[in-house]
Every structure is written in C-alpha cells, then in structure tokens.
Enzyme design. Structure first.
Site, PDB file in Angstrom:
ATOM      1  N   THR A 115      -8.414  -6.300   4.043  1.00 10.78           N
ATOM      2  CA  THR A 115      -8.399  -5.312   2.953  1.00 10.78           C
ATOM      3  C   THR A 115      -9.429  -5.791   1.937  1.00 10.78           C
ATOM      4  OG1 THR A 115      -6.023  -4.968   3.283  1.00 10.78           O
ATOM      5  CG2 THR A 115      -6.953  -4.184   1.206  1.00 10.78           C
ATOM      6  N   GLU A 156      -9.451   3.939  -1.683  1.00  6.11           N
ATOM      7  CA  GLU A 156      -8.233   3.820  -2.478  1.00  6.11           C
ATOM      8  C   GLU A 156      -8.519   3.141  -3.807  1.00  6.11           C
ATOM      9  OE1 GLU A 156      -4.808   2.218  -0.534  1.00  6.11           O
ATOM     10  OE2 GLU A 156      -5.384   2.966   1.451  1.00  6.11           O
ATOM     11  N   HIS A 164      -4.601  13.679   1.435  1.00  6.93           N
ATOM     12  CA  HIS A 164      -4.736  12.797   2.603  1.00  6.93           C
ATOM     13  C   HIS A 164      -3.480  12.872   3.477  1.00  6.93           C
ATOM     14  CE1 HIS A 164      -5.604   9.219   5.028  1.00  6.93           C
ATOM     15  NE2 HIS A 164      -4.397   8.780   4.716  1.00  6.93           N
ATOM     16  N   ARG A 175      -7.656   3.106  13.860  1.00  8.95           N
ATOM     17  CA  ARG A 175      -6.789   4.262  14.138  1.00  8.95           C
ATOM     18  C   ARG A 175      -6.181   4.237  15.528  1.00  8.95           C
ATOM     19  NH1 ARG A 175      -5.822   5.491   9.062  1.00  8.95           N
ATOM     20  NH2 ARG A 175      -7.686   6.063   7.902  1.00  8.95           N
ATOM     21  N   GLU A 220     -10.530   3.442   4.255  1.00  8.03           N
ATOM     22  CA  GLU A 220      -9.698   4.293   3.406  1.00  8.03           C
ATOM     23  C   GLU A 220     -10.101   4.050   1.959  1.00  8.03           C
ATOM     24  OE1 GLU A 220      -5.519   3.761   4.358  1.00  8.03           O
ATOM     25  OE2 GLU A 220      -5.697   5.189   6.024  1.00  8.03           O
ATOM     26  N   GLU A 234     -10.186  11.932   8.507  1.00  9.67           N
ATOM     27  CA  GLU A 234     -10.157  13.292   7.966  1.00  9.67           C
ATOM     28  C   GLU A 234     -11.514  13.982   8.124  1.00  9.67           C
ATOM     29  OE1 GLU A 234      -7.882  13.261   3.945  1.00  9.67           O
ATOM     30  OE2 GLU A 234      -8.290  11.189   4.489  1.00  9.67           O
ATOM     31  N   ASP A 272      -8.835   0.006   2.504  1.00  5.50           N
ATOM     32  CA  ASP A 272      -7.799  -0.353   3.481  1.00  5.50           C
ATOM     33  C   ASP A 272      -8.356  -0.051   4.877  1.00  5.50           C
ATOM     34  OD1 ASP A 272      -5.423  -0.779   4.858  1.00  5.50           O
ATOM     35  OD2 ASP A 272      -4.570   1.171   4.308  1.00  5.50           O
ATOM     36  N   GLN A 274      -3.403   1.817  15.425  1.00 10.76           N
ATOM     37  CA  GLN A 274      -2.368   2.402  14.567  1.00 10.76           C
ATOM     38  C   GLN A 274      -1.524   3.424  15.321  1.00 10.76           C
ATOM     39  OE1 GLN A 274      -4.064   4.106  11.001  1.00 10.76           O
ATOM     40  NE2 GLN A 274      -2.095   4.692  10.126  1.00 10.76           N
ATOM     41  N   ASP A 277       0.843  -1.196   0.000  1.00  8.41           N
ATOM     42  CA  ASP A 277       0.000   0.000   0.000  1.00  8.41           C
ATOM     43  C   ASP A 277       0.877   1.244   0.000  1.00  8.41           C
ATOM     44  OD1 ASP A 277      -2.435   1.295  -0.088  1.00  8.41           O
ATOM     45  OD2 ASP A 277      -2.684   1.344   2.086  1.00  8.41           O
ATOM     46  N   LYS A 316      -3.922  -2.524  10.281  1.00 12.27           N
ATOM     47  CA  LYS A 316      -4.311  -2.555   8.874  1.00 12.27           C
ATOM     48  C   LYS A 316      -4.531  -3.964   8.349  1.00 12.27           C
ATOM     49  CE  LYS A 316      -3.231   1.859   7.655  1.00 12.27           C
ATOM     50  NZ  LYS A 316      -4.075   2.730   6.848  1.00 12.27           N
TER      51      LYS A 316
HETATM   52 MN    MN Z   1      -4.015   2.851   3.070  1.00 16.12          MN
END
Ligand code: MN
Length: 429
Positions: A259, A203, A136, A239, A201, A375, A235, A242, A129, A255
């Site tokens: 996926t 993507e 972002h 958080r 996420e 975000e 993804d 993370q 990734d 993560k």
């Molecule tokens: Mn990602």
C-alpha cells in the site's frame, strides 16, 4: 466555528520565494514529513515551496516541549499530541516561515526537496481500509450483481476491512507484481503465478492523531479531534487473486503485498478552508443511526483527485503521463471521515497515533472520474488506448502510476498533497 486564523490568511507569503504561488506547498499548507538528505539521519521537516525546513536544525526556534517530539525520526509523538498542540506548532511554523526576521537564520535549515529522500512519516501500528466511495462500490457491485450493486448493509454501516501495516510504504516504492492463486473462469482448478489483473485504487488516507482507550468509543462530535492529517493512498490490488480468494472473509493477499502513501501529512488544520457541506443523501436513503449522526455543518473535504499513468514506451518517447481520471471524488464519500473514525471505534476498538485509515476507492459519478482500472476498463472488457498506441485493461510492467490531490476554495490559497507514485516491476519466473 470555522477555526480559520492568520495561518490561513491568503495574503500571507513566505520569504522562501518558491512557496509563493507553489502548486502544493505555499505557506498556508505546512505539511509535516520525514526525510533524509546527504548522509543525515532521518528527520522531521515541513514542506515549504521547493524546500524542506529541517526542524532538527531549526530546533532553537521551537519550544522546548516540541524539541523532544521533533527529535524522533517519526511523527508518532507529534501525532499523539492532539489538535490544540498541532495548532500551536502550525502557528509557530507559519510565523517562522513568513516573517523575514527569521530568514537569515532559517535559510541555513532549508534543504531542497529534490535532494531529499522521503520516508514513511510514522510507524504505522494498524491499517484499515474502508469502502465509502459509493460510486466505486456501485460500479464494482454492478459487475458482480447487475440487479443489486449495493448490498443492503451499505447505507447503514461504513464497510471496511483490516489491512496490513507492514507493507505500507512511502511513494516511490517499486510495486513488485504479486504472485498468487488465480482461477480464470474457464479453468477447472486454480493456478499459481504473477497477477494478470494488477490494478490501483485512488484513495485518501487519514492519519490518526490522539487515540482512544480500549472499550471507549469515540463520539461523533469528537471524531475530528482524532484525525491529525491526510495523505494520498494507493491500495494496489490484484483483481484476479481477489476474485478467487475474497469469499467468505474479504480481501487478503490480493491487497496486502503493498500500500503506497504520499509522504507529507497534510494537517486537518491546513484543510479547514476547504471543508464543505456533505451532499445531501437521496430522499429514499436511511438516515445514519444516532451514533453516526454528524451535526458538523461542514464535514466533507473539497478535494480534486487525479490519477495518471505513463508506460515505459511513453516515457522513452518523451510523452507526458496520460490522465486516467480527475474529479471531486471526495464528494463521493457516502460516509465522512468523522463517521469512519466513530464507526471504527464504536465497538470499543482502540485507535492509536499513527494508525492509517483508507477511505476506499473514490470515484466520481462520471466516466472521467473513475478511481481504478477495474472500473475504467469495465472489468477488463473495454481496454483504454494510451497516447503511445498501447492498450491497457490493467497495469503492465514498467507502468508508472501517479496520484495527486488539490484543495481549492474561493478566498483561500489552494494547497496540494504532493504525489503518491509507484512503478510496476515484473517478477522473474
Ligand atoms: Mn481499497
């Protein structure tokens, strides 16, 4: 050299009526995928309107060499063929599905998409990734480093990390809320438990076609030949896990619990009419180092990406999904798909057919185009309100997240990627 041919002709229609004017799968798209239906084993098919053309059932209409590749229950052999062969199969499929002479025979090889189960399109050897969405990276960086959101390497080196292939799953796979270590700021020691800051996420994913030998970097001018197609990629990210685990080696258990990818491989050929020039770099930005300097005049993809959410309560009340974001997020890629592939192999690392490469979260530069809840909710500080009156900073159990992508351009028939869907399931503790 545009590469456009009769398969992109906007006047071309299909005898499969639902394909004409179809939002995602007109005859100009022809994405490949792996499906099963009603007791049949897994097979390769091509999406056309509301149907799938079963390529095993239609094998008499395909060249001998294709039959071998398409007899597999995965696309890896097809991926390994490379762009010239991919173009030939596309030509043939376009002919078969547009010429009415084939209707009587091939009608029998169609299966309704609503009756099919989609599977992962190939055996994923490796998953990497990247982090090329500059808005972002800036938005997230600002939450941690208000004065210096982007680290000094960002505009020189396409940042990425190696993900985990075993937990890449196709759209529809339930998202089991991950458990792990988290340390709230006020706590002295960490605790173990279900993530409280589960996020998505938005993507794009790239499917690697032909690979490269170990020790043999892919030059930028050839990188496009190694990208067989694209998909949507979510993804999923915890958080809180993370934030506690990511230093000093980067993302890990926050993560790799899942996926999700959309099931259809939208080929690089199908996306040719939607390629466009990369927005110019700001004047003060460094030029890419020579090995990353892309002379392709149209290296970027014009895609509109969208994410929407429905809570359990919204679905019960019959409310439509709430759009979280929409925009031309692919324009936010600071590094192109070709630069990503070249950089990945620049040290001699070998890419293989069926490798999956994520772009990283693609957010636009505006508030209605943000590709993650981290975000949108400003790190959890500004919850959003759903049509049901519920609020969200992060994902709750029962929430369903859907990603979609569309390509449109003047003079072309627009195409879509289908969906990448996932519903959050709680853990019993
Ligand atoms: Mn990602």
């Amino acid at each position: 050299m545009s590469g456009l041919d009769e398969t992109h002709d906007p006047r071309r229609t299909s005898w499969v009526e639902s394909a004409n004017g179809h939002r995602d799968f007109p005859v100009q798209n022809l994405p490949l995928g792996v499906f099963s239906a009603d007791g049949t084993s897994r097979r390769i098919g091509v999406a056309i309107g509301d149907f799938i053309l079963d390529l095993t059932a239609a094998e008499d209409f395909l060249d001998e060499e294709w039959r071998e590749d398409l007899a597999h229950p995965v696309l890896n052999a097809w991926l390994a063929r490379g762009p010239a062969a991919h173009g030939q199969l596309r030509q043939r499929l376009s002919e078969l599905l547009s010429d009415e002479r084939y209707q009587n025979d091939l009608d029998l090889c169609l299966i309704g998409q609503s009756e099919a189960t989609m599977h992962l399109p190939c055996i994923v050897g490796d998953y990497t990734d990247f982090y090329v969405g500059i808005h972002h990276a800036t938005n997230v960086g600002r939450q941690f480093r208000p004065d210096q959101p982007l680290l000094p390497n960002y505009k020189y080196v396409p940042i990425g990390y190696h993900g985990r292939a075993s937990s890449v799953r196709v759209s529809g796979e339930p998202v089991i809320r991950p458990q792990g270590q988290r340390k709230p700021p006020e706590a002295v020691v960490p605790e173990y438990g279900p993530s409280r800051r589960l996020d998505y996420e938005l993507e794009l994913g790239m499917w690697i076609g032909r690979g490269n030998r170990l020790g043999d970097p892919i030059p930028i001018g050839e990188a496009g030949d190694h990208i067989a197609g694209y998909c949507l990629l979510n993804d999923w990210s915890a958080r809180d896990l993370q934030a506690w685990e990511y230093q000093p080696l980067g993302p890990f258990l926050a993560k790799n619990f899942l996926t999700s990818v959309s099931p259809w491989v939208v080929t690089a050929d199908a996306l040719l009419p939607f390629r466009r020039a990369q927005p110019p770099r700001p004047e003060d930005d460094p030029q890419p180092l020579d090995y990353l300097r892309d002379e392709d005049p149209q290296p970027a993809l014009g895609l509109s990406l969208e994410a929407s959410l429905s809570s359990e309560r919204m679905r019960e009340a019959g409310q439509p999904p709430h759009r979280l974001s929409r925009g031309e997020a692919s324009a936010a890629m600071y590094w192109t798909a070709a630069q990503i592939v070249t950089h990945h192999s620049s040290n001699g690392c070998n890419l293989q057919p069926g490798d999956l490469i994520g772009t990283g979260t693609l957010s636009t530069d505006s508030d209605d185009g943000l590709g993650s809840l981290l975000e949108i909710s400003r790190g959890g500080k500004q919850p959003i309100t759903l049509p049901s009156g519920e609020t969200r900073s992060f994902l709750e159990d029962g929430d369903e997240l859907v990603l979609t992508a569309r390509a449109d351009a003047e003079g072309a028939v627009g195409i879509g990627f289908g969906e990448c869907r996932g519903m959050i399931v709680g853990v019993s503790t």
